[in-house]
Scaffold this active site. Structure first.
Site, PDB file in Angstrom:
ATOM      1  N   ASP A  67       1.169  -1.568   0.018  1.00 63.15           N
ATOM      2  CA  ASP A  67       0.074   0.064   0.146  1.00 63.15           C
ATOM      3  C   ASP A  67       0.725   1.372  -0.154  1.00 63.15           C
ATOM      4  O   ASP A  67       1.472   1.360   0.756  1.00 63.15           O
ATOM      5  CB  ASP A  67      -1.126  -0.076   0.850  1.00 63.15           C
ATOM      6  CG  ASP A  67      -1.905   0.884   1.086  1.00 63.15           C
ATOM      7  OD1 ASP A  67      -2.946   1.497   0.565  1.00 63.15           O
ATOM      8  OD2 ASP A  67      -1.939   2.163   1.778  1.00 63.15           O
ATOM      9  N   TYR A  72       2.522   9.934   0.039  1.00 66.70           N
ATOM     10  CA  TYR A  72       4.057   9.868   1.034  1.00 66.70           C
ATOM     11  C   TYR A  72       4.823  10.246   0.718  1.00 66.70           C
ATOM     12  O   TYR A  72       5.865  10.322   1.460  1.00 66.70           O
ATOM     13  CB  TYR A  72       3.739   8.026   1.369  1.00 66.70           C
ATOM     14  CG  TYR A  72       2.111   7.873   2.087  1.00 66.70           C
ATOM     15  CD1 TYR A  72       1.345   8.596   1.922  1.00 66.70           C
ATOM     16  CD2 TYR A  72       2.148   6.203   1.759  1.00 66.70           C
ATOM     17  CE1 TYR A  72      -0.208   8.010   2.829  1.00 66.70           C
ATOM     18  CE2 TYR A  72       1.265   5.491   1.917  1.00 66.70           C
ATOM     19  CZ  TYR A  72      -0.048   6.474   2.728  1.00 66.70           C
ATOM     20  OH  TYR A  72      -0.973   6.105   3.332  1.00 66.70           O
TER      21      TYR A  72
END
Length: 327
Positions: A67, A72
């Site tokens: 994931d 991020y």
């Protein structure tokens, strides 16, 4: 079959056959007709220089579910880890890769996907999620977290998450996504979305653990055929979940670590779960899952009644997302 014979067979069938121990790659059904592996490696907050090795090690250790997300800011490293796995002989079709559309790309859905695919070095992802139902100004003073002069989030009021979803649906015709879904959606937002959706989200990825079971959302998604994936299964940063009395009691009963109990809790609820780590030993340890019986689940579910969150909001967005606030 004779009812008596059926009862006899059931009574003499080993529990291990009736209730097989869940495995990390046990497939959980999605409304697309495909399956998502029960346990995934989370990559949120994996520091620079750590994501590549974590992903490569996880896949070598048997993880199939990875994931990640554009926000991020480590998808290139995740891609390097994937490339290393492919060089070792792992086939792309044997992995399940999830990534997410960030809030400043709600009006640029295909562009957001292309950026993630390029960083990951992939032609497609298995699951693409709307990271949050909150569009933010794509031309603000920051590419990810634009702010207004007063410090509040610079939201894009010219569009809605429903418009975003309609653009997500179009991606299914490109071959670049196998399934689409949402993340951090409350019942309120799902209620807003579903009447306008041609495609029901395959997944809703939410923060979920015994302090924050979010039973209303879990039950709602189950009723609508939306699979739940849990993130932060060990609690939010700094959470005492690993030392919670009820968790320790269940762990002692089964002779396992608290982390095993907390990951298995989600499988028992029918949810897949993401375990974030960059430490090889911890990545390996997280692979272990166990069957939790009814008494185990009752003990874990009782935690939220006295020590859990009664309210839950994300003030960073400056809006009420329809979750109750934290205590």
């Amino acid at each position: 079959m004779n009812p008596g014979l059926g009862k006899f067979i059931l009574a003499h069938t080993p529990s291990s056959i009736i209730h097989p121990t869940p495995k990390m790659n046990t497939g959980l059904s999605l409304n697309t007709g495909t399956e998502i592996p029960a346990l995934g490696l989370g990559t949120w907050q994996s520091a620079p220089g750590e994501a590549k090795s974590a992903v490569a090690h996880a896949i070598s250790a048997g993880y199939k579910h990875i994931d990640c997300a554009f926000c991020y800011q480590n998808e290139e490293e995740v891609g390097e880890g994937l490339a290393e796995a492919f060089k070792s002989g792992v086939k792309r079709e044997d992995l399940f890769i999830t990534t997410k559309l960030w809030c400043t790309f709600h009006t640029r859905v295909e562009e957001g996907l292309e950026l993630s695919l390029k960083a990951l070095g992939l032609d497609y992802v298995d699951l693409y999620l709307v990271h949050w139902p909150i569009p933010m100004n794509p031309k603000g003073n920051h590419p990810l977290f634009p702010k207004l002069p007063d410090g509040s989030r610079d939201l894009d009021h010219s569009t809605t998450h429903i418009d975003t979803w309609k653009s997500m649906e179009k991606l299914l015709n490109t071959g670049k996504v196998k399934a689409i879904g949402v993340a951090n959606y409350s019942v309120k937002y799902l209620d807003d979305l579903l009447p306008h959706a041609t495609v029901t989200p395959a997944v809703n990825q939410i923060e979920n653990h015994p302090y924050l079971p979010q039973q209303e959302i879990v039950d709602y998604c189950r009723a609508k055929g939306i699979h739940v994936t849990a993130y932060s299964p060990f609690g939010s940063a700094g959470s005492p979940m690993m030392k919670e009395e009820g968790v320790l009691e269940v762990a002692q009963k089964h002779g396992v670590e608290p982390g095993t109990v907390l990951l298995s809790y989600h499988i028992a609820r029918g949810s897949s779960v993401l375990a974030k780590s960059v430490t090889p030993a911890r990545i390996d340890a997280n692979r272990k899952l166990i069957n939790l019986d009814e008494s185990d689940m009752e003990k874990l579910e009782s935690i939220s009644k006295t020590k859990g969150f009664t309210r839950f909001v994300y003030p960073a967005f400056g809006v009420n997302l329809g979750f109750p606030d934290k205590q």
